[in-house]
Design a protein around this motif. Structure first.
Motif, mmCIF file in Angstrom:
data_model
loop_
_atom_site.group_PDB
_atom_site.id
_atom_site.type_symbol
_atom_site.label_atom_id
_atom_site.label_comp_id
_atom_site.label_asym_id
_atom_site.label_seq_id
_atom_site.Cartn_x
_atom_site.Cartn_y
_atom_site.Cartn_z
ATOM 1 N N VAL A 1 -10.303 10.731 -10.831
ATOM 2 C CA VAL A 1 -10.136 9.291 -10.671
ATOM 3 C C VAL A 1 -9.134 9.024 -9.550
ATOM 4 O O VAL A 1 -8.078 9.649 -9.484
ATOM 5 C CB VAL A 1 -9.640 8.625 -11.970
ATOM 6 N N LYS A 2 -9.478 8.107 -8.676
ATOM 7 C CA LYS A 2 -8.570 7.675 -7.611
ATOM 8 C C LYS A 2 -8.206 6.213 -7.851
ATOM 9 O O LYS A 2 -9.087 5.375 -8.052
ATOM 10 C CB LYS A 2 -9.235 7.825 -6.246
ATOM 11 N N VAL A 3 -6.925 5.914 -7.856
ATOM 12 C CA VAL A 3 -6.450 4.557 -8.107
ATOM 13 C C VAL A 3 -5.907 3.961 -6.817
ATOM 14 O O VAL A 3 -5.140 4.602 -6.090
ATOM 15 C CB VAL A 3 -5.353 4.540 -9.188
ATOM 16 N N ILE A 4 -6.307 2.744 -6.534
ATOM 17 C CA ILE A 4 -5.803 2.005 -5.389
ATOM 18 C C ILE A 4 -5.274 0.661 -5.903
ATOM 19 O O ILE A 4 -5.922 0.014 -6.729
ATOM 20 C CB ILE A 4 -6.901 1.777 -4.338
ATOM 21 N N TYR A 5 -4.104 0.275 -5.420
ATOM 22 C CA TYR A 5 -3.479 -0.974 -5.850
ATOM 23 C C TYR A 5 -3.559 -1.998 -4.724
ATOM 24 O O TYR A 5 -3.385 -1.662 -3.552
ATOM 25 C CB TYR A 5 -2.009 -0.759 -6.199
ATOM 26 N N THR A 6 -3.784 -3.252 -5.077
ATOM 27 C CA THR A 6 -3.696 -4.306 -4.058
ATOM 28 C C THR A 6 -2.241 -4.640 -3.779
ATOM 29 O O THR A 6 -1.910 -5.106 -2.687
ATOM 30 C CB THR A 6 -4.447 -5.576 -4.497
ATOM 31 N N ARG A 7 -1.393 -4.400 -4.760
ATOM 32 C CA ARG A 7 0.057 -4.490 -4.540
ATOM 33 C C ARG A 7 0.770 -3.660 -5.599
ATOM 34 O O ARG A 7 0.317 -3.590 -6.742
ATOM 35 C CB ARG A 7 0.547 -5.943 -4.570
ATOM 36 N N LYS A 8 1.877 -3.018 -5.202
ATOM 37 C CA LYS A 8 2.678 -2.223 -6.135
ATOM 38 C C LYS A 8 4.095 -2.780 -6.245
ATOM 39 O O LYS A 8 4.949 -2.162 -6.889
ATOM 40 C CB LYS A 8 2.724 -0.764 -5.682
ATOM 41 N N SER A 9 4.329 -3.925 -5.621
ATOM 42 C CA SER A 9 5.651 -4.547 -5.678
ATOM 43 C C SER A 9 5.476 -6.057 -5.621
ATOM 44 O O SER A 9 4.351 -6.560 -5.594
ATOM 45 C CB SER A 9 6.525 -4.050 -4.510
ATOM 46 N N ASP A 10 6.568 -6.771 -5.577
ATOM 47 C CA ASP A 10 6.529 -8.233 -5.597
ATOM 48 C C ASP A 10 6.270 -8.774 -4.193
ATOM 49 O O ASP A 10 7.172 -9.304 -3.536
ATOM 50 C CB ASP A 10 7.839 -8.773 -6.161
ATOM 51 N N VAL A 11 5.023 -8.611 -3.734
ATOM 52 C CA VAL A 11 4.641 -9.100 -2.409
ATOM 53 C C VAL A 11 3.428 -10.018 -2.544
ATOM 54 O O VAL A 11 2.705 -9.972 -3.534
ATOM 55 C CB VAL A 11 4.293 -7.938 -1.454
ATOM 56 N N PHE A 12 3.225 -10.846 -1.522
ATOM 57 C CA PHE A 12 2.103 -11.776 -1.521
ATOM 58 C C PHE A 12 0.908 -11.138 -0.807
ATOM 59 O O PHE A 12 1.043 -10.607 0.291
ATOM 60 C CB PHE A 12 2.490 -13.073 -0.815
ATOM 61 N N GLU B 1 -10.859 -7.283 0.316
ATOM 62 C CA GLU B 1 -11.051 -6.378 1.456
ATOM 63 C C GLU B 1 -10.555 -4.972 1.129
ATOM 64 O O GLU B 1 -11.182 -3.972 1.512
ATOM 65 C CB GLU B 1 -10.309 -6.924 2.677
ATOM 66 N N ILE B 2 -9.447 -4.885 0.408
ATOM 67 C CA ILE B 2 -8.933 -3.572 -0.010
ATOM 68 C C ILE B 2 -9.967 -2.842 -0.851
ATOM 69 O O ILE B 2 -10.236 -1.652 -0.653
ATOM 70 C CB ILE B 2 -7.613 -3.740 -0.787
ATOM 71 N N ALA B 3 -10.566 -3.555 -1.797
ATOM 72 C CA ALA B 3 -11.565 -2.948 -2.681
ATOM 73 C C ALA B 3 -12.818 -2.531 -1.910
ATOM 74 O O ALA B 3 -13.368 -1.449 -2.136
ATOM 75 C CB ALA B 3 -11.929 -3.914 -3.802
ATOM 76 N N ASN B 4 -13.260 -3.378 -1.008
ATOM 77 C CA ASN B 4 -14.476 -3.073 -0.256
ATOM 78 C C ASN B 4 -14.276 -1.892 0.684
ATOM 79 O O ASN B 4 -15.154 -1.030 0.821
ATOM 80 C CB ASN B 4 -14.934 -4.307 0.521
ATOM 81 N N LYS B 5 -13.127 -1.839 1.358
ATOM 82 C CA LYS B 5 -12.858 -0.718 2.265
ATOM 83 C C LYS B 5 -12.785 0.604 1.510
ATOM 84 O O LYS B 5 -13.161 1.655 2.036
ATOM 85 C CB LYS B 5 -11.542 -0.970 3.019
ATOM 86 N N ALA B 6 -12.303 0.539 0.283
ATOM 87 C CA ALA B 6 -12.196 1.748 -0.540
ATOM 88 C C ALA B 6 -13.535 2.154 -1.143
ATOM 89 O O ALA B 6 -13.639 3.223 -1.741
ATOM 90 C CB ALA B 6 -11.178 1.524 -1.660
ATOM 91 N N GLU B 7 -14.551 1.297 -0.980
ATOM 92 C CA GLU B 7 -15.856 1.529 -1.616
ATOM 93 C C GLU B 7 -15.658 1.833 -3.104
ATOM 94 O O GLU B 7 -16.164 2.813 -3.651
ATOM 95 C CB GLU B 7 -16.614 2.661 -0.926
ATOM 96 N N ALA B 8 -14.888 0.961 -3.738
ATOM 97 C CA ALA B 8 -14.484 1.175 -5.126
ATOM 98 C C ALA B 8 -15.660 1.116 -6.087
ATOM 99 O O ALA B 8 -16.681 0.474 -5.820
ATOM 100 C CB ALA B 8 -13.441 0.133 -5.525
ATOM 101 N N ASP B 9 -15.483 1.790 -7.203
ATOM 102 C CA ASP B 9 -16.465 1.741 -8.285
ATOM 103 C C ASP B 9 -16.169 0.586 -9.232
ATOM 104 O O ASP B 9 -17.079 0.094 -9.901
ATOM 105 C CB ASP B 9 -16.461 3.064 -9.061
ATOM 106 N N LEU B 10 -14.902 0.178 -9.295
ATOM 107 C CA LEU B 10 -14.505 -0.932 -10.155
ATOM 108 C C LEU B 10 -13.375 -1.714 -9.498
ATOM 109 O O LEU B 10 -12.528 -1.138 -8.804
ATOM 110 C CB LEU B 10 -14.009 -0.434 -11.526
ATOM 111 N N PHE B 11 -13.352 -3.021 -9.758
ATOM 112 C CA PHE B 11 -12.241 -3.878 -9.338
ATOM 113 C C PHE B 11 -11.786 -4.654 -10.569
ATOM 114 O O PHE B 11 -12.584 -5.342 -11.216
ATOM 115 C CB PHE B 11 -12.701 -4.848 -8.240
ATOM 116 N N ILE B 12 -10.496 -4.526 -10.892
ATOM 117 C CA ILE B 12 -9.947 -5.182 -12.081
ATOM 118 C C ILE B 12 -8.735 -6.002 -11.681
ATOM 119 O O ILE B 12 -7.740 -5.466 -11.183
ATOM 120 C CB ILE B 12 -9.549 -4.152 -13.155
#
Length: 372
Positions: free
Chosen positions: A75-86, A94-105
């Protein structure tokens, strides 16, 4: 002795060649990619029911989910943010699409002017009642903090119900998988955590609009509810919620591996939560939507036994053909539901048609009438 030594050298040389060839030729194992999206962040705090900050609670839940999933080698995990940023809503997709993710939550906390409580998980679609519309409107307000939001979102106005027309088309091919994941999440919240179950629902969330994979938005509870807000802000809540979501992801992943999804059309579909009966919000005055089941030169009685049990089938002579239609409504969300029923009843090639009076017009032209 030399003969034995030579034989051993030849053996190990051959073994190493075969082994190295195997290493070189074995295809790399593809990882299951999950994009985790903590709602809000930075200058966008989300809701602040009872003084709690939605952005902080959502981030804590997401980081806990990711920590568990990252323990798994496949399993590979990608975060849209890991800190208090906008992060903009378009940026998250776009982050999810570039990663060709299997799921977006996407993880959020709810709010209401009453002491409403419970969890609900959304998939993209037309809101079915005013409550769902209000949830989507509230979560979409963040685009007003973005520069050039009118251009980025093609003139979308979160405060205008008309702007939500057509959102349901964006995730059509992933709807079954999205609903399956949402249902697994809700069942875990209900059975494992004993939370109030508000069900699996549809609404027009911009963050889901442009993702090209199964996607859900999880409302983990109401910060505005005294008890629920306290729970979500507690160590217990920020431990239990991630466990329930993580378990749902793994059960979903397992179902993919077992190829269960390929037989979804043969299995009973997960039902979206029934909403209170009320006047649909997307009525198109003067327009009638129908589902076209078939067109043939044969005249068939439009009764249920001839149409796989479907009721409300009508027949119309158009030129040399008889055309058979299922349902009739001025609500686009309702005709989408009827189309889904038709597909699952054995009419996979059925499609939606629109009429203005007795004149058949394109569905796009029909939808544009509400914009005028």
């Amino acid at each position: 002795m030399k003969t034995k030594l030579l034989a051993l050298i030849i053996f190990f040389t051959c073994f190493n060649f075969v082994h190295s060839t195997t290493i070189l030729t074995d295809p790399p194992r593809e990882k299951f990619v999950v994009v985790l999206d903590a709602g809000h962040g930075g200058q966008d705090p989300g809701n602040r029911g009872n003084g709690y900050y939605e952005k902080d609670i959502a981030l804590n839940i997401v980081l806990s989910i990711g920590a568990e999933l990252e323990k798994l080698p496949d399993v590979k995990v990608i975060y849209t943010r890991k800190s208090d940023v906008f992060v903009t809503l378009a940026g998250r997709a776009e982050i999810a699409n570039k990663a060709e993710a299997d799921l977006f939550i996407s993880v959020h906390c709810n709010a209401h002017k009453s002491q409403a409580q419970g969890t609900e998980t959304f998939v993209l679609g037309l809101h079915r009642n005013q409550d769902n519309l209000e949830v989507a409107m509230r979560e979409n307000q963040v685009i007003f903090l973005e520069e050039d939001y009118e251009v980025t979102y093609d003139g979308f106005n979160p405060n205008s119900p008309e702007s939500y027309i057509g959102l349901t088309l964006m995730q059509e091919e992933f709807l079954d998988q999205s609903v399956l994941l949402a249902d697994l999440i809700q069942k875990n919240f209900t059975h494992d955590l004993k939370r109030v179950n508000r069900g699996v629902k549809q609404a027009g969330f911009l963050v889901l609009r442009q993702t090209y994979m199964p996607s859900v938005l999880v409302e983990t509870g109401f910060l505005t509810n005294t008890g629920e807000g306290s729970y979500l802000n507690s160590r217990s809540g920020q431990s239990g919620m991630p466990q329930a979501i993580t378990k749902a992801v793994l059960d979903y992943k397992k179902s993919i591996n077992l190829e269960i999804l390929e037989g979804l059309d043969r299995n009973p579909p997960v039902a979206l939560t029934a909403e209170p009966q009320e006047q649909p919000l997307d009525i198109y005055d003067g327009i009638t939507f129908r589902v076209q089941l078939a067109a043939t030169g044969k005249k068939i009685e439009p009764n249920p036994k001839n149409f796989r049990g479907l009721r409300e089938v009508s027949r119309n002579k158009e030129g040399k053909l008889f055309k058979y239609y299922y349902g009739a409504t001025s609500s686009y969300s309702q005709i989408k539901e009827l189309h889904e029923i038709a597909r699952r009843s054995g009419y996979p090639d059925s499609y939606i048609v629109a009429f203005r009076g007795n004149e058949k017009i394109s569905v796009n032209d029909a939808l544009k009438t509400k914009m005028k």
